[in-house]
Design an enzyme around this catalytic site. Structure first.
Site, PDB file in Angstrom:
ATOM      1  N   GLY A  22       0.789  -1.221   0.000  1.00  0.00           N
ATOM      2  CA  GLY A  22       0.000   0.000   0.000  1.00  0.00           C
ATOM      3  C   GLY A  22       0.826   1.278   0.000  1.00  0.00           C
ATOM      4  N   ASN A  59       1.657   3.036  -2.593  1.00  0.00           N
ATOM      5  CA  ASN A  59       0.985   3.988  -3.490  1.00  0.00           C
ATOM      6  C   ASN A  59      -0.227   4.617  -2.804  1.00  0.00           C
ATOM      7  OD1 ASN A  59       2.075   4.268  -6.347  1.00  0.00           O
ATOM      8  ND2 ASN A  59       2.302   2.083  -5.968  1.00  0.00           N
ATOM      9  N   LYS A  97      -6.409  -9.047  -7.062  1.00  0.00           N
ATOM     10  CA  LYS A  97      -7.601  -9.781  -7.489  1.00  0.00           C
ATOM     11  C   LYS A  97      -8.337  -8.982  -8.548  1.00  0.00           C
ATOM     12  CE  LYS A  97      -7.071 -13.030  -4.475  1.00  0.00           C
ATOM     13  NZ  LYS A  97      -6.832 -14.410  -4.859  1.00  0.00           N
ATOM     14  N   ASN A 100      -6.150   1.969 -12.005  1.00  0.00           N
ATOM     15  CA  ASN A 100      -5.081   1.065 -11.557  1.00  0.00           C
ATOM     16  C   ASN A 100      -3.745   1.690 -11.937  1.00  0.00           C
ATOM     17  OD1 ASN A 100      -3.885  -1.324 -10.506  1.00  0.00           O
ATOM     18  ND2 ASN A 100      -3.626  -2.079 -12.600  1.00  0.00           N
ATOM     19  N   HIS A 103       0.228   0.644 -12.942  1.00  0.00           N
ATOM     20  CA  HIS A 103       1.045  -0.481 -13.397  1.00  0.00           C
ATOM     21  C   HIS A 103       2.485   0.005 -13.553  1.00  0.00           C
ATOM     22  CE1 HIS A 103       1.675  -4.401 -15.244  1.00  0.00           C
ATOM     23  NE2 HIS A 103       2.474  -3.797 -16.102  1.00  0.00           N
ATOM     24  N   ASP A 116      -4.971  -5.140 -17.174  1.00  0.00           N
ATOM     25  CA  ASP A 116      -4.050  -4.129 -17.722  1.00  0.00           C
ATOM     26  C   ASP A 116      -4.401  -3.662 -19.131  1.00  0.00           C
ATOM     27  OD1 ASP A 116      -2.559  -4.368 -15.385  1.00  0.00           O
ATOM     28  OD2 ASP A 116      -1.289  -5.949 -16.207  1.00  0.00           O
ATOM     29  N   GLU A 168       5.922   6.232  -9.392  1.00  0.00           N
ATOM     30  CA  GLU A 168       4.533   5.835  -9.101  1.00  0.00           C
ATOM     31  C   GLU A 168       3.946   6.727  -8.022  1.00  0.00           C
ATOM     32  OE1 GLU A 168       3.518   1.677  -8.659  1.00  0.00           O
ATOM     33  OE2 GLU A 168       5.505   1.092  -9.344  1.00  0.00           O
TER      34      GLU A 168
HETATM   35  C1  GRF Z   1       3.129  -1.121  -7.563  1.00  0.00           C
HETATM   36  O1  GRF Z   1       4.344  -1.364  -8.217  1.00  0.00           O
HETATM   37  C2  GRF Z   1       2.017  -0.961  -8.559  1.00  0.00           C
HETATM   38  O2  GRF Z   1       2.428  -0.411  -9.758  1.00  0.00           O
HETATM   39  C3  GRF Z   1       1.566  -2.370  -8.773  1.00  0.00           C
HETATM   40  O3  GRF Z   1       1.704  -2.997  -7.520  1.00  0.00           O
HETATM   41  C4  GRF Z   1       2.679  -2.322  -6.753  1.00  0.00           C
HETATM   42  C5  GRF Z   1       2.018  -1.933  -5.479  1.00  0.00           C
HETATM   43  O4  GRF Z   1       2.901  -1.415  -4.545  1.00  0.00           O
HETATM   44  N1  GRF Z   1       0.216  -2.421  -9.287  1.00  0.00           N
HETATM   45  P1  GRF Z   1       2.327  -0.799  -3.215  1.00  0.00           P
HETATM   46  O5  GRF Z   1       1.423  -1.830  -2.580  1.00  0.00           O
HETATM   47  O6  GRF Z   1       1.567   0.441  -3.578  1.00  0.00           O
HETATM   48  O7  GRF Z   1       3.502  -0.502  -2.352  1.00  0.00           O
END
Ligand code: GRF
Length: 199
Positions: free
Chosen positions: A11, A13, A90, A106, A108, A149, A178
């Site tokens: 988590g 992000n 999921k 989302n 990626h 994706d 990110e």
């Molecule tokens: C990130 O690299 C994101 O791009 C991908 O999963 C990872 C999640 O990282 N979908 P976090 O849980 O936000 O640390």
């Protein structure tokens, strides 16, 4: 704009978005966190931030239809406007996807449509980028549909791949971007610079 999160693991992000909201660089409210992993750092972060967190999974709801409804009802109960997937492992169910069509984002860790799809998660993405000898990778924010994706791309940023990069080194460089792109993109949605109805 109320943001609801779905996250399976760290988590980080999600945390970057919460931090941006707290700082006032993102004019949105993180209102609820849902995880399919009861021990996830994402749920711990929710507790630390005083944001309601819910563990909803195939264990709590063995019937996929009931799970879909439980997720949807939780998002609706907190008046979620935008659903931010943040490392959610999921697929969302059809009811949630239909009700939140065009409102689920989302992130990626590569330049989609390359290096995406089933099995392309975590370190596998960066392994794939390095194996393909790409000189550039990046971050993609896209709308979620029922294919992994493959939803419309709404924002991307490029990140260089260096000749001696390991997947871990590249992952770390991408993750820094990110943490900037996700909150910045959400703010562009808040201000109307990005209109999700255009996608
Ligand atoms: C990130 O690299 C994101 O791009 C991908 O999963 C990872 C999640 O990282 N979908 P976090 O849980 O936000 O640390």
């Amino acid at each position: 704009m109320n943001i609801g999160f779905l996250a399976s693991h760290g988590g980080s992000n999600m945390q970057a978005i919460i931090d941006a909201a707290k700082k006032g660089t993102l004019h949105a409210r993180p209102v609820v966190v849902i995880s399919n992993n009861s021990g996830s750092t994402a749920l711990e972060r929710a507790r630390n931030e005083g944001i309601p967190g819910f563990y909803l999974s195939g264990k709590t709801h063995p019937d996929p239809d009931r799970l879909d409804e439980a997720i949807l009802n939780t998002l609706l109960a907190y008046s979620v406007d935008i659903v931010a997937l943040a490392g959610y492992m999921k697929k969302l169910g059809p009811k949630t996807l239909a009700r939140y069509k065009g409102r689920v984002l989302n992130i990626h860790p590569a330049l989609l449509p390359e290096h995406g799809g089933k099995g392309m998660y975590g370190i596998h993405v960066h392994e794939s980028v390095i194996a393909a000898r790409e000189t550039e990778s990046g971050v993609t924010i896209h709308l979620v549909n029922d294919e992994y994706d493959r939803g419309p791309i709404i924002a991307q940023v490029r990140v260089p791949v260096k000749p001696d990069d390991t997947p871990e080194v590249l992952a770390a460089r991408v993750l820094i971007e990110e943490h900037k792109l996700y909150p910045a993109t959400l703010e562009r949605i808040v201000t109307g610079e990005i209109n999700l109805d255009d996608f």
